[in-house]
Design an enzyme around this catalytic site. Structure first.
Site, PDB file in Angstrom:
ATOM      1  N   SER A  83       0.814  -1.206   0.000  1.00 23.15           N
ATOM      2  CA  SER A  83       0.000   0.000   0.000  1.00 23.15           C
ATOM      3  C   SER A  83       0.856   1.268   0.000  1.00 23.15           C
ATOM      4  O   SER A  83       1.607   1.519  -0.921  1.00 23.15           O
ATOM      5  CB  SER A  83      -0.957  -0.048   1.191  1.00 23.15           C
ATOM      6  OG  SER A  83      -1.912   0.977   1.134  1.00 23.15           O
ATOM      7  N   ASP A 139      -2.399   6.227  -3.577  1.00 26.86           N
ATOM      8  CA  ASP A 139      -1.255   5.606  -2.923  1.00 26.86           C
ATOM      9  C   ASP A 139      -0.737   4.468  -3.798  1.00 26.86           C
ATOM     10  O   ASP A 139      -1.184   4.285  -4.930  1.00 26.86           O
ATOM     11  CB  ASP A 139      -1.609   5.132  -1.513  1.00 26.86           C
ATOM     12  CG  ASP A 139      -2.576   3.960  -1.506  1.00 26.86           C
ATOM     13  OD1 ASP A 139      -3.305   3.789  -2.503  1.00 26.86           O
ATOM     14  OD2 ASP A 139      -2.619   3.210  -0.510  1.00 26.86           O
TER      15      ASP A 139
END
Length: 447
Positions: free
Chosen positions: A103, A242
């Site tokens: 992530s 992200d």
């Protein structure tokens, strides 16, 4: 049973160190393969996606070996956003989906997260069963029953079409100049394509991944780069994703940041007015600002608080029959469109509001005044348990007593990094800072 491998969002750690080794990835693949092939039937399949980290190659190959060893057929998507795995797992009739990503973490980290056949992340109970299989002797398939692996070349295009389908028919992004920051991550090709095909003038940054630069000075955790680009080119809005594109931070035409709380406030109010906010409620974590709760209360919309982690938000949404939820960090979950947070879809819904209302991003992106909030992190080493230290417990108790009736305090261990997160909210900023400083000092002394 206590989970040892799985955190709040799959298994995560430093690449080539436990638990993110090729050996562990192989065992996880084999364990998950055995878990999803419990009926012993043939023709089971798994969908695997990844972001742009160098270690993704290693983990992808190891997972493929583990799954095929138990008879699972593997469909390899290559670099795609996490929500693409959630969307394509049921679409491709797979038994399980896997995303290889850490992530928003730096490139040195990586992670493995699983999706069930319905496209939703696995429950704690399912993860514990897979952990038990990892620790046990995993029965391999017979030689003639070993699975096959196939690379799916059009996975990104399938996702792009699904995302475009969430944008209101009859609207176009023509006339909007949009800065899109893809964090050198999984959406580096898909996100600019979607925006361009819907008519926007696209200014893309963070679209040159090299295996090492994911989230490095770009993306939702570093929006300064996109803010500078907005001011440089005179853009109308900025969208910061992200590394795996399941979260988003929005920037208005001045470069000012709007976090997940502001985005959820806008969507909840709009959907409530249209009568399509299911349950007339929103699910968000304990980290969401008190200002969001007050804003929703004033409009008769209820806020359901959950533990930190978008998976727990989704679980609450499904249990309560809600269709909107998310996190302050930018996970925006809209189950009418996706099974998990999708930064690109959330960004498109915001752009649709700009087109529909004709209002600038600066008006739409700031629905409420936030209550002063301070979050500080303290890193600790493996084997340490600073929250168990008597001095830390005493500091936390003292802080809670000082904030009674004036604010709130949240202390927790991160589920994705070796960090203790100390967060406080209070109208009295001096008091808030003093409380956080005292607790952080106690934690630092303990580690």
């Amino acid at each position: 049973m206590t989970r040892k491998l799985f955190g709040t969002d799959g298994v995560r750690g430093r690449a080539n160190s436990h638990p993110m080794t090729a050996e562990m990835a192989l065992r996880l693949g084999a364990a998950a393969g055995r878990y999803f092939r419990r009926d012993g039937s043939r023709a089971h399949r798994v969908v695997i996606g990844k972001d742009t980290r160098l270690s993704g190659y290693m983990l992808e190959n190891a997972l493929t070996a583990g799954f095929t060893s138990t008879g699972m057929n593997v469909l390899l998507l290559g670099p795609v956003p996490t929500p693409a795995v959630g969307l394509l797992t049921p679409s491709m009739r797979a038994d399980v989906g896997v995303m290889i990503s850490a992530s928003h973490n730096p490139a040195e980290d990586n992670g493995i997260k699983f999706f069930g056949p319905d496209g939703f992340k696995l429950s704690d109970e399912a993860e514990m069963e897979i952990e038990a299989l990892v620790e046990a002797e995993i029965q391999p398939a017979q030689a003639r029953d070993i699975g096959r692996a196939k690379r799916i070349d059009d996975g990104r295009f399938r996702y792009v079409e699904r995302v475009k389908g969430t944008f209101p028919h009859g609207l176009t992004l023509e006339g909007l100049k949009v800065v899109i920051d893809c964090a050198n991550g999984a959406a580096y090709r898909a996100a600019p394509e979607v925006l361009w095909e819907l008519g926007a003038e696209v200014v893309a940054i963070g679209v040159s991944p090299d295996g090492y630069n994911i989230n490095a000075g770009v993306g939702s955790t570093a929006p300064e780069a996109a803010a500078a680009k907005i001011r440089e080119v005179g853009a109308d809005v900025g969208i910061c994703l992200d590394g795996d594109a399941d979260r988003v931070i929005l920037l208005d035409e001045t470069g000012a940041v709007a976090d997940g709380d502001q985005i959820m406030a806008l969507f909840a109010n709009r959907w409530a007015e249209e009568g399509r906010l299911k349950g007339h409620a929103l699910a968000a974590t304990v980290m969401s600002n008190l200002g969001l709760e007050r804003y929703l209360d004033a409009r008769g919309v209820r806020l359901h608080r959950t533990p930190v982690g978008d998976r727990y938000v989704v679980e609450a949404m499904r249990a309560l029959g809600l269709n909107l939820g998310g996190e302050q960090s930018g996970h925006i979950v809209m189950t009418d469109y996706a099974t998990t947070g999708d930064g690109l879809i959330a960004g498109l819904q915001f752009l649709a509001e700009m087109v529909r209302t004709g209002q600038p991003a600066s008006l739409l992106a700031h629905s409420f005044e936030t209550v002063p909030q301070l979050l500080r992190n303290v890193r600790f080493a493996a084997g340490q348990a600073p929250l168990d230290a008597p001095a830390v417990k005493a500091a936390i108790a003292a802080g809670e007593a000082k904030l009674v009736g004036q604010g709130r305090l949240l202390i927790r261990k991160s589920g994705t990094e070796p960090l203790i997160r100390v967060m406080a909210e209070a109208e009295d900023e001096a008091l808030m800072v003093a409380v956080v400083d005292e607790i952080v000092g106690a934690v630092e002394a303990a580690v």
